[in-house]
Design an enzyme around this catalytic site. Structure first.
Site, mmCIF file in Angstrom:
data_model
loop_
_atom_site.group_PDB
_atom_site.id
_atom_site.type_symbol
_atom_site.label_atom_id
_atom_site.label_comp_id
_atom_site.label_asym_id
_atom_site.label_seq_id
_atom_site.Cartn_x
_atom_site.Cartn_y
_atom_site.Cartn_z
ATOM 1 N N LYS A 157 -5.149 2.289 -37.067
ATOM 2 C CA LYS A 157 -6.394 2.886 -36.588
ATOM 3 C C LYS A 157 -6.569 2.594 -35.108
ATOM 4 O O LYS A 157 -6.423 1.450 -34.660
ATOM 5 C CB LYS A 157 -7.575 2.312 -37.383
ATOM 6 C CG LYS A 157 -8.918 2.939 -37.043
ATOM 7 C CD LYS A 157 -10.019 2.379 -37.941
ATOM 8 C CE LYS A 157 -11.354 3.040 -37.682
ATOM 9 N NZ LYS A 157 -12.426 2.484 -38.523
ATOM 10 N N GLU B 164 -9.316 3.044 -47.810
ATOM 11 C CA GLU B 164 -9.160 2.079 -46.722
ATOM 12 C C GLU B 164 -9.179 0.645 -47.250
ATOM 13 O O GLU B 164 -9.957 0.299 -48.130
ATOM 14 C CB GLU B 164 -10.312 2.277 -45.728
ATOM 15 C CG GLU B 164 -10.291 1.358 -44.532
ATOM 16 C CD GLU B 164 -11.516 1.562 -43.639
ATOM 17 O OE1 GLU B 164 -11.493 1.061 -42.499
ATOM 18 O OE2 GLU B 164 -12.494 2.211 -44.081
ATOM 19 N N CYS C 236 -11.498 6.135 -41.747
ATOM 20 C CA CYS C 236 -12.958 5.983 -41.723
ATOM 21 C C CYS C 236 -13.608 6.677 -40.534
ATOM 22 O O CYS C 236 -13.696 7.898 -40.468
ATOM 23 C CB CYS C 236 -13.309 4.493 -41.773
ATOM 24 S SG CYS C 236 -15.072 4.147 -42.015
#
Length: 521
Positions: free
Chosen positions: A344, A287, A399
């Site tokens: 995301k 990430e 994540c």
């Protein structure tokens, strides 16, 4: 006489109060019972990584059930549930103090307040569950099984959700965790709470309940072992490379260190294959691995894709669109060509966006007010990434998204799960290991392999049964090459999700809270 009858009514609400209490808990009254409740919660937390002491966690859960059974009023039950939750989340989520140390001069003062407030706030879910169960007209101990499970479900959805350290995760180091492929993590939580309720009744002298608890425990462990699929043949499977730069969060965006970490990742990308394997088919960076916005990254992407030849690269990068910024994952190939972008969608409250921005701007609390002005915009939701060839389609997860079982149910079944993460925010004790444990559980739920690239670790290749086949340890720079496991069978949970559980809980609620009939004779 009025006081005596009121006391008797309270006793009938919460069960047989005159039974001998286990372990001398009955001698504690009022606020003194909050102390063992806090200790029970702390004991339960030892079932989470990195401790993995599931048997102590189960003992703490049984004792918390027994402590609930001693309470005479719903208010007292709420206090015990809240104290149990505070002890549990206070220990299990100790890593929450770590992000506040990255910019210590601005935010370190918030760390203890954040942990205490988060633990006490999440504990309210458990307190309400205990309070509600105390009002059940029959079998309040088993009503608690239902309300506590509902509390865990709500915790996974309310205010975008935070299902971290779910009760059912205490089975993660054992074969019993395989049951999530059938009933999911919330279903396993329900069974775990039912087991604890039976054992608590056994402590009070109910021999049949103790025997049933032993049978349920055996079924969980032995049945879970039977559900564990055999290892797969990985011959001729495509090869993936996971890159782990080990960039400490305090250095990650430091201008003096940015070139070092970028060049380290490029070197790992270009390195010869390890372990006698062919060159990788896919290379995965973690990430926010590229220290520039996607629209300005052409030169950096050219360097990366030249080093990766002939493989494609998946990498974490930020991008902007108008006034919005996104935490994104990009699939890039030679050219450089951006083949696909995923934004995301499940953002971290107070980390990637600030709820109630207007409030923090108004009160101008140092650190929080500044953060309220930034943050990310949310992407449109889960979507599949076509990796091409034998790699197939991946469901990307950035994540925090791997924490949510509901975020893994895309419109079509992927061939693998692909997680990129920056666990440097979580410190080096419990947070990264708990995040890895939850990633393992997602693979079992779906019967799908996962490739997981983490900035500081633990990067891993995990099969569809939750086995970590290859890994790079925490706080170690390097890369690993491994063959990608094929997907396993379609699990029952991946087909149904939590809908059957919700229906079953509704029936249990009716059974537990249906008013008693009055005897008119």
């Amino acid at each position: 006489m009025a006081d005596t009858r009121a006391s008797g009514a309270d006793e009938s609400k919460l069960g047989r109060r005159r039974d001998p209490a286990p372990l001398g808990l009955r001698v504690l009254t009022g606020r003194a019972r909050l102390i063992p409740a806090l200790l029970c919660g702390g004991l339960m937390a030892l079932g989470q990584a990195p401790w993995d002491l599931w048997y102590l966690a189960l003992a703490g859960l049984v004792l918390s059930m027994a402590l609930f059974a001693l309470q005479r009023t719903p208010r007292a039950a709420f206090a015990v549930g809240w104290a149990t939750g505070t002890g549990y989340f206070g220990l299990a989520l100790n890593w929450l103090t770590e992000p506040f140390q990255v910019d210590a001069a601005t935010t370190a003062w918030m760390a203890p307040f954040a942990l205490v407030l988060m633990a006490a706030g999440l504990a309210l879910f458990w307190g309400v569950a205990f309070w509600g169960a105390a009002q059940a007209p029959r079998r309040p101990l088993f009503a608690l099984v239902v309300t506590w499970t509902l509390a865990e479900l709500l915790r996974g959805f309310v205010f975008t959700g935070f299902p971290w350290a779910m009760v059912g995760y205490l089975w993660e180091p054992t074969s019993a965790i395989q049951w999530v492929s059938v009933i999911g993590s919330y279903g396993l939580t329900l069974v775990t709470l039912a087991l604890a309720a039976l054992a608590a009744r056994g402590l009070r002298g109910a021999v049949p309940s103790a025997g049933t608890a032993a049978a349920v425990l055996a079924a969980l462990l032995v049945g879970g072992a039977q559900l564990l699929p055999p290892l797969q043949d990985l011959a001729d499977r495509p090869v993936v490379r996971l890159v782990q730069p080990n960039a400490a969060q305090t250095q990650k965006w430091n201008r003096d260190y940015i070139p070092l970490f970028f060049e380290r990742q490029v070197d790992y990308t270009a390195a010869p294959a390890k372990q006698g394997l062919p060159r990788p088919d896919l290379i995965v960076w973690p990430e926010t691995a590229v220290p520039t916005l996607l629209e300005n990254a052409e030169d950096a992407l050219r360097v990366i894709t030249d080093a990766a030849l002939p493989a494609q690269v998946v990498l974490g990068i930020q991008r902007s669109e108008g006034l919005d910024y996104y935490n994104s994952l990009a699939l890039v190939s030679q050219g450089p060509k951006v083949e696909a972008v995923y934004d995301k969608h499940h953002l971290v409250p107070f980390g990637e966006y600030m709820p109630f921005k207007w409030l923090f701007r108004r009160i101008n609390i140092s650190g929080l007010a500044a953060r309220a002005e930034g943050g990310y915009a949310a992407g449109p939701g889960p979507e599949l990434l076509d990796l091409g060839g034998a790699m197939g389609h991946a469901l990307p997860l950035i994540c925090y998204e791997a924490v949510f079982p509901q975020d893994l149910r895309a419109a079509a079944r992927p061939d693998l799960l692909l997680q990129i993460t920056n666990d440097a925010w979580f410190g080096s004790f419990s947070g990264p290991y708990q995040h890895l444990a939850q990633a393992r559980i997602r693979t079992i739920e779906q019967g799908l392999p996962m490739v997981r690239a983490a900035n500081t670790g633990v990067s891993a290749v995990i099969d569809g049964a939750g086995r970590v086949l290859e890994e790079l340890p925490l706080n170690e720079a390097g890369f690993l090459d491994a063959r990608l496991p094929p997907p396993l069978r379609v699990t029952l949970y991946s087909r149904t999700g939590d809908l059957p559980l919700l229906g079953f809980l509704a029936l249990l609620m009716l059974w537990a809270f249906w008013p008693r009939r009055r005897n008119l004779d």
